[in-house]
Design an enzyme around this catalytic site. Structure first.
Site, PDB file in Angstrom:
ATOM      1  N   ASP A  22       0.793  -1.237   0.000  1.00  0.00           N
ATOM      2  CA  ASP A  22       0.000   0.000   0.000  1.00  0.00           C
ATOM      3  C   ASP A  22       0.828   1.291   0.000  1.00  0.00           C
ATOM      4  OD1 ASP A  22      -1.905  -1.913   0.202  1.00  0.00           O
ATOM      5  OD2 ASP A  22      -2.854  -1.156   2.028  1.00  0.00           O
ATOM      6  N   ASP A  64      -4.872  -0.535  -1.876  1.00  0.00           N
ATOM      7  CA  ASP A  64      -6.289  -0.322  -1.615  1.00  0.00           C
ATOM      8  C   ASP A  64      -6.920   0.148  -2.925  1.00  0.00           C
ATOM      9  OD1 ASP A  64      -6.239  -1.061   1.003  1.00  0.00           O
ATOM     10  OD2 ASP A  64      -6.348   0.970   1.828  1.00  0.00           O
ATOM     11  N   SER A  72     -15.387   1.712   4.699  1.00  0.00           N
ATOM     12  CA  SER A  72     -14.395   2.246   5.645  1.00  0.00           C
ATOM     13  C   SER A  72     -14.390   3.764   5.693  1.00  0.00           C
ATOM     14  CB  SER A  72     -12.990   1.754   5.267  1.00  0.00           C
ATOM     15  OG  SER A  72     -12.563   2.351   4.058  1.00  0.00           O
ATOM     16  N   HIS A  83     -10.329   7.614   0.776  1.00  0.00           N
ATOM     17  CA  HIS A  83      -8.945   7.451   0.329  1.00  0.00           C
ATOM     18  C   HIS A  83      -8.865   6.311  -0.682  1.00  0.00           C
ATOM     19  CE1 HIS A  83      -9.356   4.464   3.562  1.00  0.00           C
ATOM     20  NE2 HIS A  83      -8.410   3.760   2.930  1.00  0.00           N
ATOM     21  N   LYS A 108      -6.985  -4.832  -3.201  1.00  0.00           N
ATOM     22  CA  LYS A 108      -7.752  -5.330  -2.059  1.00  0.00           C
ATOM     23  C   LYS A 108      -8.826  -4.322  -1.655  1.00  0.00           C
ATOM     24  CE  LYS A 108      -4.214  -3.895   1.356  1.00  0.00           C
ATOM     25  NZ  LYS A 108      -4.974  -2.956   2.195  1.00  0.00           N
ATOM     26  N   ALA A 143       0.677   0.760   6.309  1.00  0.00           N
ATOM     27  CA  ALA A 143       1.361   1.330   7.464  1.00  0.00           C
ATOM     28  C   ALA A 143       1.646   0.201   8.435  1.00  0.00           C
ATOM     29  CB  ALA A 143       0.491   2.402   8.126  1.00  0.00           C
ATOM     30  N   CYS A 147      -2.056  -2.194   7.718  1.00  0.00           N
ATOM     31  CA  CYS A 147      -1.987  -3.128   6.582  1.00  0.00           C
ATOM     32  C   CYS A 147      -0.725  -3.975   6.595  1.00  0.00           C
ATOM     33  CB  CYS A 147      -2.118  -2.359   5.276  1.00  0.00           C
ATOM     34  SG  CYS A 147      -3.759  -1.612   5.093  1.00  0.00           S
TER      35      CYS A 147
END
Length: 648
Positions: A22, A64, A72, A83, A108, A143, A147
Site C-alpha cells: 500500500d 487499496d 471504511s 482514500h 484489495k 502502514a 496493513c
C-alpha cells in the site's frame, strides 16, 4: 526442486518474493490519509526492488482499490476519510516508486461492504505465491500498525516465512505506541526483522586485508610515531623438513602480482573505521597506499637450502610490514609443493607425471597453486582445469569409476567414451576387475581401430599396482597392444614411485594427488620473513631457537668442473665473493624491472637446477649434506650486534 532456505539467512534466494504493501499517493504527504513521513520508505524500497529485480525474483505490490462508497469511509460510517478510490490519483502508486511492468499488483478492499487490511484478504495473493513456489516473503510498506501488520500475520498463518523490512515501514500511530506495539506483536509471532544491509552481500575484502591483525596494529603505531624509514625484510626457510635435501623456489610471480596491485579498497577502509581498532587519520592515510619498494629474489625454479633468503623486500617500514603475511602464505606453500614434486620427478625420470591433487587440496587456491608449482618442478601436466586456463598447463583426465558404473556394460562405457573423445582414449580398468577389463580392451581395440580410433592407454587406480601392471601388460602385449601405455594412480608419492621404478614395473606414468597437493609427509615449512635492517642500521633477532642473521644478504654458489653444485656462501649483499650470486632484482620503486618469465622458462630453469644437484641429493638419499657457509663479514656483524643488543 528449489533450494532450501535458511530462516537465519536474510539474503534473497530462489523461493523468495518482495511484497510492498500500500505505498499509494493518499498515504503520502498531501494525501487524504497521509502516514507521517511515509514518503521516506520510497527510496529504500527502490533499493530492495533493485536487489530482487537483479535476481529475477517475484515482486508483488498491494493497493487499496476502493469503490467510491466504501464502508471504511467516514461518510459511510467507517473510521477513515475517503482514500484510495479506484482509478483516482490517490489510489495510484507514486511515480518515484520504481515498480516495473513485471510487478504483480494485488488490489484489495474492492467491494463496497468489505474492509481488508491484509493483502491476503479476499485476494488471489496466496494462490499466486504458491504457483510461483514462493515460501519466504520480504514485506515493507504502509502502514506498520495496520496493513503491514495484518499482511504479516496472515502470511505467517499461511505458513510463509516472513522478513519484515524494518527500514521500509512507517506507522499511522493514532496512539503514540501503536507502531511499537505492532512490531512487538510481529516479533512474538516469529516474524524476522531485517534491513537493507542484511540483504546486500558483504563486499569481499581486498588482498590488503588478507593479512594478520597485528600487521595493521603495528602500522597504526608506525603512523602515530612517523616511522617510515626504509626497512629490509628477508624470507627464508630455517631448516629442511625431515628427509629433504633441498628446496625449490616457487611463487615469486604471485608475490610480484600481489605487490603491484596492493590497494586498500573502499570497503576495506570502511570496515577499519567501523571496527573501532584504528584511528580515522590512520585509516584515511591508507586510501593512497601503494607498494613503492624494491624486490630482490632467487628466480623461480632455483634450488636453495636452509637460511638462504629467496626474497628480499626493501621498502618503507609500514609497507614492508604489511606484506609479510601474504608473502609467507604464497611462498611457503608453492615452495613446499614444488620441492615435493621435484622429488617425484627425480624418482621417475622420463615418466609422465600428472597432478591429481585439486579435490583434496586444502582449498581451491591451494589446488591451483599446487598445479603451478608441480609443473615448474617438472610434472607433465595437471587435472586442474583452471590451471590450464590461467597458465596453459597441459590438461589430463578421462573418466572416473562413476562413469563406468553409470553404464550397464563396461565395454559399452569404454566404447561411448572413445566415440566422444577419439583423440584422448585412456580407459580406467579397476572399477570391477583390472584383468577382465584388459581383456575387454583387447577385444574392443580392433573395432575402434576400424573407425580410426586408437587406444592411447589404460589407468590402474587401486590394489597392488605393480602386480596388476605386470598382468595387464602381458594381456595387452599378447593381444597385440604393446604400444598402449599403462598409467597408475592411487595414494602415490615419491617413495612408492621410486620403488616401482627400481623394480622396473611396466608403468609409463603416474597420477599423484593427495600426497602431492598436501605435501603429506612434510605439510609445512619452518620459514620466516624477518627484519634485517631499518633506517640504515642492521637489525638482529636473538630469540632462542629463532635468532636471525643481520643485514641485507646475498647467496653465492660454486660449481664443480662438471657443473654440479658444490657449496654456497651466505654473505652480506655488498660482499664480492667467488661464485654465482643467486638473488636478482625483480622490482624497483614498486615497478617490475624485468620481463615476466613464462612458466615454461621457469620450468626449464628448474630442470637445469635439478640436473646440477649433487648425486646424493638427486637420489633422495636421507641425510645428504650440502655445505652452506657463512661469510666472515656476516659472522662478525652478527656477533657484534648480539653483544650490542644483549647489553641493552
Amino acid at each position: 526442486m528449489t533450494a532450501s532456505i535458511s530462516k537465519s539467512q536474510p539474503s534473497p534466494a530462489p523461493g523468495d518474493a518482495l511484497l510492498i504493501v500500500d505505498v499509494q499517493n493518499d498515504f503520502l504527504s498531501g494525501g487524504s490519509l497521509a502516514v507521517s513521513n511515509g514518503e521516506a520508505v520510497i527510496a529504500i524500497l527502490n533499493r530492495y526492488l533493485d536487489i530482487f529485480s537483479k535476481q529475477c525474483l517475484p515482486i508483488f505490490a498491494t493497493r487499496d482499490w476502493h469503490p467510491a462508497n466504501h464502508c471504511s469511509f467516514k461518510q459511510q460510517g467507517g473510521p477513515w476519510p475517503e482514500h484510495c478510490v479506484a482509478q483516482t490519483f490517490g489510489a495510484e502508486f507514486p511515480p518515484a516508486l520504481n515498480l516495473s511492468e513485471t510487478t504483480q499488483i494485488i488490489s484489495k478492499a474492492t467491494h463496497m461492504d468489505q474492509e481488508a487490511y491484509s493483502g491476503f484478504q479476499n485476494t488471489d495473493l496466496d494462490s499466486r505465491l504458491k504457483s510461483q513456489r514462493v515460501r519466504r516473503l520480504f514485506i515493507g510498506g504502509l502502514a506498520t500498525d495496520y496493513c503491514v501488520l495484518n499482511t504479516v500475520k496472515d502470511a505467517l498463518k499461511l505458513g510463509y516465512t516472513v522478513n519484515l523490512l524494518q527500514d521500509a515501514i512507517r506507522a499511522v500511530n493514532l496512539n503514540p505506541e501503536d507502531g511499537e506495539q505492532a512490531l512487538q506483536e510481529m516479533r512474538n509471532l516469529d516474524c524476522r526483522f531485517c534491513k537493507l544491509n542484511d540483504l546486500q552481500p558483504k563486499a569481499t575484502p581486498s588482498a590488503a586485508l588478507n593479512t594478520d591483525f597485528y600487521q595493521l596494529t603495528m602500522m597504526q603505531v608506525y603512523f602515530d610515531q612517523d616511522m617510515n624509514d626504509i626497512a629490509v625484510f628477508e624470507f627464508y626457510v630455517r631448516e629442511l623438513p625431515p628427509g629433504r635435501g633441498f628446496l625449490l623456489a616457487a611463487g615469486l610471480e604471485q608475490v610480484l602480482d600481489y605487490l603491484e596491485n596492493l590497494r586498500f579498497a573502499s570497503q576495506d577502509l570502511q570496515w577499519m573505521r567501523d571496527s573501532g581498532f584504528f584511528s580515522n587519520n590512520f585509516v584515511d592515510s591508507l586510501a593512497e597506499f601503494r607498494f613503492t619498494g624494491d624486490v630482490h629474489a632467487m628466480p623461480e625454479g632455483s634450488v636453495f637450502f636452509p637460511n638462504e633468503p629467496i626474497l628480499r623486500i626493501t621498502a618503507p617500514l609500514p609497507q614492508a610490514q604489511l606484506v609479510e603475511t601474504r608473502i609467507i602464505n604464497i611462498l611457503q606453500f608453492q615452495v613446499m609443493i614444488a620441492s615435493k614434486a621435484a622429488r617425484i620427478v627425480l624418482s621417475a625420470p622420463g615418466k609422465n607425471l600428472i597432478d591429481f591433487g585439486l579435490r583434496r587440496a586444502h582449498g581451491a587456491e591451494a589446488g591451483l597453486f599446487a598445479a603451478r608449482a608441480s609443473y615448474i618442478a617438472g610434472f607433465t601436466g595437471t587435472a586442474t582445469v583452471s590451471a590450464g586456463a590461467l597458465w596453459d598447463i597441459p590438461l589430463f583426465g578421462t573418466m572416473a569409476h562413476s562413469f563406468i558404473q553409470a553404464h550397464d556394460d563396461e565395454t559399452q562405457a569404454f566404447e561411448n567414451f572413445a566415440h566422444s573423445h577419439p583423440d584422448n582414449v585412456i580407459f580406467l580398468l579397476d572399477t570391477y576387475d583390472n584383468e577382465n577389463a584388459a581383456h575387454k580392451i583387447v577385444d574392443l581395440a580392433p573395432r575402434l581401430k576400424q573407425e580410426g580410433i586408437n587406444i592411447r592407454g589404460v589407468r590402474l587406480d587401486s590394489g597392488d599396482l605393480q602386480n596388476h601392471a605386470r598382468k595387464v601388460r602381458k594381456i595387452l602385449n599378447t593381444g597385440g597392444l604393446d604400444k598402449i601405455m599403462i598409467f597408475a594412480s592411487g595414494d602415490l608419492d615419491e617413495i612408492k614411485v621410486r620403488d616401482f621404478e627400481s623394480c622396473k614395473a611396466p608403468i609409463d606414468g603416474y597420477g599423484i594427488g593427495t600426497r602431492l597437493a598436501t605435501s603429506a609427509d612434510a605439510p609445512m615449512l619452518n620459514c620466516a620473513y624477518k627484519l634485517q635492517e631499518y633506517a640504515g642500521i642492521p637489525r638482529r633477532k636473538l630469540s632462542e631457537g629463532k635468532s636471525t642473521l643481520p643485514g641485507r644478504k646475498q647467496v653465492f654458489r660454486n660449481f664443480s668442473t662438471d657443473h654440479k653444485m658444490m657449496g654456497d656462501i651466505l654473505a652480506l649483499d655488498k660482499e664480492d665473493l667467488e661464485g654465482k650470486p643467486l638473488l636478482e632484482s625483480f622490482m624497483l620503486r614498486g615497478e617490475r624491472c624485468r620481463p615476466q618469465a613464462s612458466l615454461r622458462e621457469i620450468r626449464e630453469r628448474a630442470n637445469q637446477e635439478l640436473k646440477h644437484l649433487p648425486e646424493p641429493l638427486r637420489s633422495l638419499k636421507k641425510d645428504s649434506f650440502y655445505p652452506v657457509e657463512i661469510s666472515d663479514s656476516l659472522n662478525k656483524l652478527a656477533q657484534s650486534l648480539a653483544k650490542t643488543f644483549q647489553s641493552r
